[in-house]
Each structure stands twice: as structure tokens, then as C-alpha cells.
Design a protein around this motif. Structure first.
Motif, PDB file in Angstrom:
ATOM      1  N   GLN A   1      -2.888  10.504  -1.533  1.00  0.00           N
ATOM      2  CA  GLN A   1      -3.091  10.632  -0.095  1.00  0.00           C
ATOM      3  C   GLN A   1      -3.359   9.239   0.462  1.00  0.00           C
ATOM      4  OE1 GLN A   1      -6.446  13.221   0.227  1.00  0.00           O
ATOM      5  NE2 GLN A   1      -5.226  15.066   0.066  1.00  0.00           N
ATOM      6  N   ASN A   2      -3.138   9.067   1.753  1.00  0.00           N
ATOM      7  CA  ASN A   2      -3.431   7.784   2.397  1.00  0.00           C
ATOM      8  C   ASN A   2      -4.934   7.637   2.553  1.00  0.00           C
ATOM      9  OD1 ASN A   2      -0.788   7.020   2.631  1.00  0.00           O
ATOM     10  ND2 ASN A   2      -0.520   7.984   4.624  1.00  0.00           N
TER      11      ASN A   2
ATOM     12  N   TYR B   1       0.834  -1.208   0.000  1.00  0.00           N
ATOM     13  CA  TYR B   1       0.000   0.000   0.000  1.00  0.00           C
ATOM     14  C   TYR B   1       0.870   1.261   0.000  1.00  0.00           C
ATOM     15  CZ  TYR B   1      -3.309   3.503   1.789  1.00  0.00           C
ATOM     16  OH  TYR B   1      -4.072   4.631   1.969  1.00  0.00           O
ATOM     17  N   ASP B   2       1.873   1.290   0.876  1.00  0.00           N
ATOM     18  CA  ASP B   2       2.753   2.463   0.960  1.00  0.00           C
ATOM     19  C   ASP B   2       3.498   2.702  -0.359  1.00  0.00           C
ATOM     20  OD1 ASP B   2       1.996   3.068   3.534  1.00  0.00           O
ATOM     21  OD2 ASP B   2       3.686   2.015   4.471  1.00  0.00           O
TER      22      ASP B   2
ATOM     23  N   ILE C   1       1.022   4.223  -2.839  1.00  0.00           N
ATOM     24  CA  ILE C   1       0.785   5.626  -2.468  1.00  0.00           C
ATOM     25  C   ILE C   1       1.960   6.493  -2.909  1.00  0.00           C
ATOM     26  CG2 ILE C   1       0.573   7.196  -0.481  1.00  0.00           C
ATOM     27  CD1 ILE C   1      -1.985   5.646  -1.047  1.00  0.00           C
TER      28      ILE C   1
END
Length: 180
Positions: A60-61, A50-51, A54
């Protein structure tokens, strides 16, 4: 082979939970290589993926988030089943058009002509935004009636202490006449 489509969720995310049944329905129609992989970012392995998504896409998270690793496209926030299917087919998804602000009337300083102009503006606003109005927006007649009542109440309210006392005395006299 791993699925190229990721659906990132987080525990406690209401929108993720609303979207998950649509993902499950779609997954039933896909073969194993095409299935959408559901990843909770509460797990360390999913959080790393996920990071990186992103960071690569400068997002944005936000969860829910869908990511197509084959073509690098993302789908941010809650979407219904039709939009998810469009995303999977790489079709453009129509975005909701934000409403223009509702015309404003300064009740304290407006004349009758200002009120009439405001009514015309409100009628035009409702016509322009008719297709995009949420279901909880009151109809234009009720809106105009509510503002008109506020405007009239402000225009007829007493402004000085003497006039307020006189208005109260008049009301008391009317009540006393009805009682006797």
C-alpha cells in the motif's frame, strides 16, 4: 556508489518526522556507501523510485517506508531506532500482538450471575493481555467498579413514569426535611 537503503518520507508526515532523528543518528555511524538515503516522495525523482518499490512489492502507499534494495526487504510505518537497526542487519522484527476484545456485558439484560461471569472474564483478559497493554488502559479493579456502578444504576433506576415521579417526590421530601 548510491546507498542500497532508502527511507521514503512525505512532507507533513508526523511519523516520518518522528523517525527521522533515529535515521540521522544511525547514519552518523555508517560510512557513505552504507548510509540510509532519505527520499521525500514530494520530489518527482523519489516518487518514481517509491512507486516502483510499491509496485514490485505489492504494498500500500504508506510512509514512512524503508527499502533495502540489496535484498528487497521493506519496513512499513513508524519504527523505533532498535527496529531500524534490526532491519539494517536483516534481523526479524517482532510485531505487536493485537489485543483480544475486552469481554462485553449487556448491562440492560444481565443478571447478577452474568455480572460475576463477566468479572471473571475481565480478570482473565487482563492476565492474558498483561504484557501487551498500552499505558492508557485503566486497571482491572477500576474497570470492574465502573461497570458494576453502571449495572447497579440501571437495575435501581425507575422504569415507569409513576415510579420515576415517586422517586423524585421521595428525593424532594428528603431535601425538604434537611432544610427544615
Amino acid at each position: 556508489m548510491a546507498s542500497p537503503i532508502y527511507f521514503f518520507t512525505r512532507s507533513g508526515c508526523v511519523w516520518c518526522q518522528k523517525m527521522k532523528p533515529s535515521i540521522d543518528e544511525i547514519n552518523k555511524t555508517l560510512n557513505d556507501e552504507q548510509k540510509i538515503k532519505i527520499c521525500s516522495i514530494d520530489e518527482e525523482k523519489s516518487k518514481v523510485i517509491y512507486d516502483s518499490v510499491i509496485r514490485m512489492n505489492k504494498l500500500q502507499n504508506i510512509v514512512p517506508l524503508m527499502y533495502n534494495s540489496n535484498i528487497g526487504t521493506t519496513l512499513l510505518g513508524y519504527k523505533d531506532k532498535k527496529d531500524i537497526q534490526k532491519f539494517l542487519r536483516a534481523e526479524p522484527i517482532s510485531t505487536k500482538v493485537p489485543l483480544t476484545p475486552l469481554p462485553h456485558l449487556d448491562i440492560e439484560n444481565s443478571s447478577g450471575k452474568d455480572l460475576d461471569n463477566w468479572k471473571k472474564s475481565v480478570i482473565l483478559w487482563y492476565k492474558e493481555n498483561d504484557k501487551h497493554l498500552p499505558t492508557n488502559v485503566i486497571d482491572k479493579e477500576k474497570m470492574i467498579d465502573m461497570v458494576y456502578n453502571q449495572w447497579m444504576a440501571h437495575r435501581t433506576k425507575p422504569t415507569t413514569v409513576e415510579s420515576r415521579l415517586y422517586a423524585l417526590e421521595t428525593k424532594i421530601d428528603q431535601i425538604m426535611k434537611k432544610i427544615s
